[in-house]
Design an enzyme around this catalytic site. Sequence first.
Site, mmCIF file in Angstrom:
data_model
loop_
_atom_site.group_PDB
_atom_site.id
_atom_site.type_symbol
_atom_site.label_atom_id
_atom_site.label_comp_id
_atom_site.label_asym_id
_atom_site.label_seq_id
_atom_site.Cartn_x
_atom_site.Cartn_y
_atom_site.Cartn_z
ATOM 1 C CG ASP A 266 68.691 61.620 -36.719
ATOM 2 O OD1 ASP A 266 69.370 61.325 -37.723
ATOM 3 O OD2 ASP A 266 69.184 61.726 -35.579
ATOM 4 C CG ASP B 80 67.991 73.157 -31.788
ATOM 5 O OD1 ASP B 80 68.871 72.414 -32.254
ATOM 6 O OD2 ASP B 80 67.772 73.267 -30.561
ATOM 7 C CG ASP C 273 62.878 76.264 -32.397
ATOM 8 O OD1 ASP C 273 63.898 75.578 -32.563
ATOM 9 O OD2 ASP C 273 62.543 76.690 -31.277
ATOM 10 C CG ASP D 2 73.265 71.904 -24.776
ATOM 11 O OD1 ASP D 2 73.183 71.097 -23.829
ATOM 12 O OD2 ASP D 2 72.330 72.662 -25.097
#
Length: 494
Positions: free
Chosen positions: A95, A150, A152, A243
């Site tokens: 995105d 994610d 990281d 989540d």
Amino acid sequence: MGLTITYIIIAIYSTALVLIFLYSLSQLNLLINYLGYKKRNDEAPKFNLLDPKEIPFVTIQLPIYNEEYVMERLLDNIAKIEYPKSKLEIQVLDDSTDDTVHETAKRVEELQKNGLDIQHIRRENRQGFKAGALKEGLAIAKGDFIAIFDADFLPESDWLKKTVPYFKDEEIGVVQTRWGHINRDYSTLTRIQAFALDAHFTLEQVGRNSKGHFINFNGTAGIWRKECIYDAGNWEGDTLTEDLDLSYRAQLKNWKFKYLEDVETPAELPVVISAARSQQFRWNKGGAENFRKTVWSVIKAKNIPFKTKFHGVMHLLNSSMFLCVFIVALLSIPMLYIKNTFGHLDWVFEVTSFFIISTIILFICYWFTYKSIQGSSFDNFVDYIKLFFTFFSVALGFSLHNTVAVLEGHLGKRSEFVRTPKFNINNLTDSWKGNKYLAKKLSPNMILEFALMIYFLFGMYSAIPLNDFGLFPFHLMLFLGFGFVFFKSLTAKA
């Protein structure tokens, strides 16, 4: 100060203390569950991944948004995942609105040439933010199981081999792994974040999961059964913690979650307080939003026992404890003066012992989680004592910021999903200076945090003329905590 106002202050203060005490008791119960579970052997049925007929198709989803500093590291790491290429698909759900789009597309193309089934998926808008991206990717995903990381996070190459086999049990909808921290020792800020997260990923996740209570998929480093996502109603973007939302909807429909404490998935902690602020705000507001959205469904559910309901409600109220802590902190100075003005109300202050007992309970709970990862030597215990009170002080310093988040969540105030900027910080020599994603503006809460620092300095001073030092350690931690948050925020501009 009139008696009416005095009684109101006492009532609010006491209620907040009792709620904190109830929360600490729930944590103690989770510790008992945790210690009991550690003695058990896991004999769950598992897929045999050596048998080609049993190997399921897996889709890995990588939701990203403007990740210049970690994008290359992420893709290079995911490319090392050991799993049959004919049964693996990777979706880069991008995105981004900056120049990283072109670099990501280029790297994806290179990986495609190496035989990896990897797609670079773009949307016309960020509707639904991360939840919207996951939902759109799910609609075209080939896999029966959906792993999510994610930007990281750096899963080990055998991560799928350690997690996928548990889906042999058709009632399991999610397998979640424990977060690790590649930059745990970078600073005081990263150490206390790691400390808090370790408690969640040991005591809370194991403590709840071992007794069949509701846990949450943590947004990353876990894997879903696609059927479970659809059965629970799919991803929804009406809270900041999509989540937690989907996790509760799935478990209310009788799906089981499997938590793997022994499978660690390394990730990077925020190294700048503005980044930690945005993460804390999102988590705490999202928790309150989910309480508002889900709590009555939990309470009214006929398919779950009372104890699971209790822990479910306490879990959803987790972030709201910051509101209780902030109320206790704010009213502690008026209470000090009430105690020394109205002698006949001395008996009321027995309620303060609830806070002391709560602190002792949390001290014990956190020690067991700390030693499970760091070890139980005497030196480690001394380090733990220092870290616990540092953590406690800084958590108090965040209480205003997190209280605002919680109140917005409970009141239904909508806000944009603000992602946490990543830094690619792996060791002490790496620097975050110049990160273009850092907020340039100072938080408006900073003025209030400075004022609170002075307020609790006054609280410490008040102990001298009143000759009452019972609350002095508490006010000292509040003074240090708000001072830490204020000065770190002041010096951490990009």
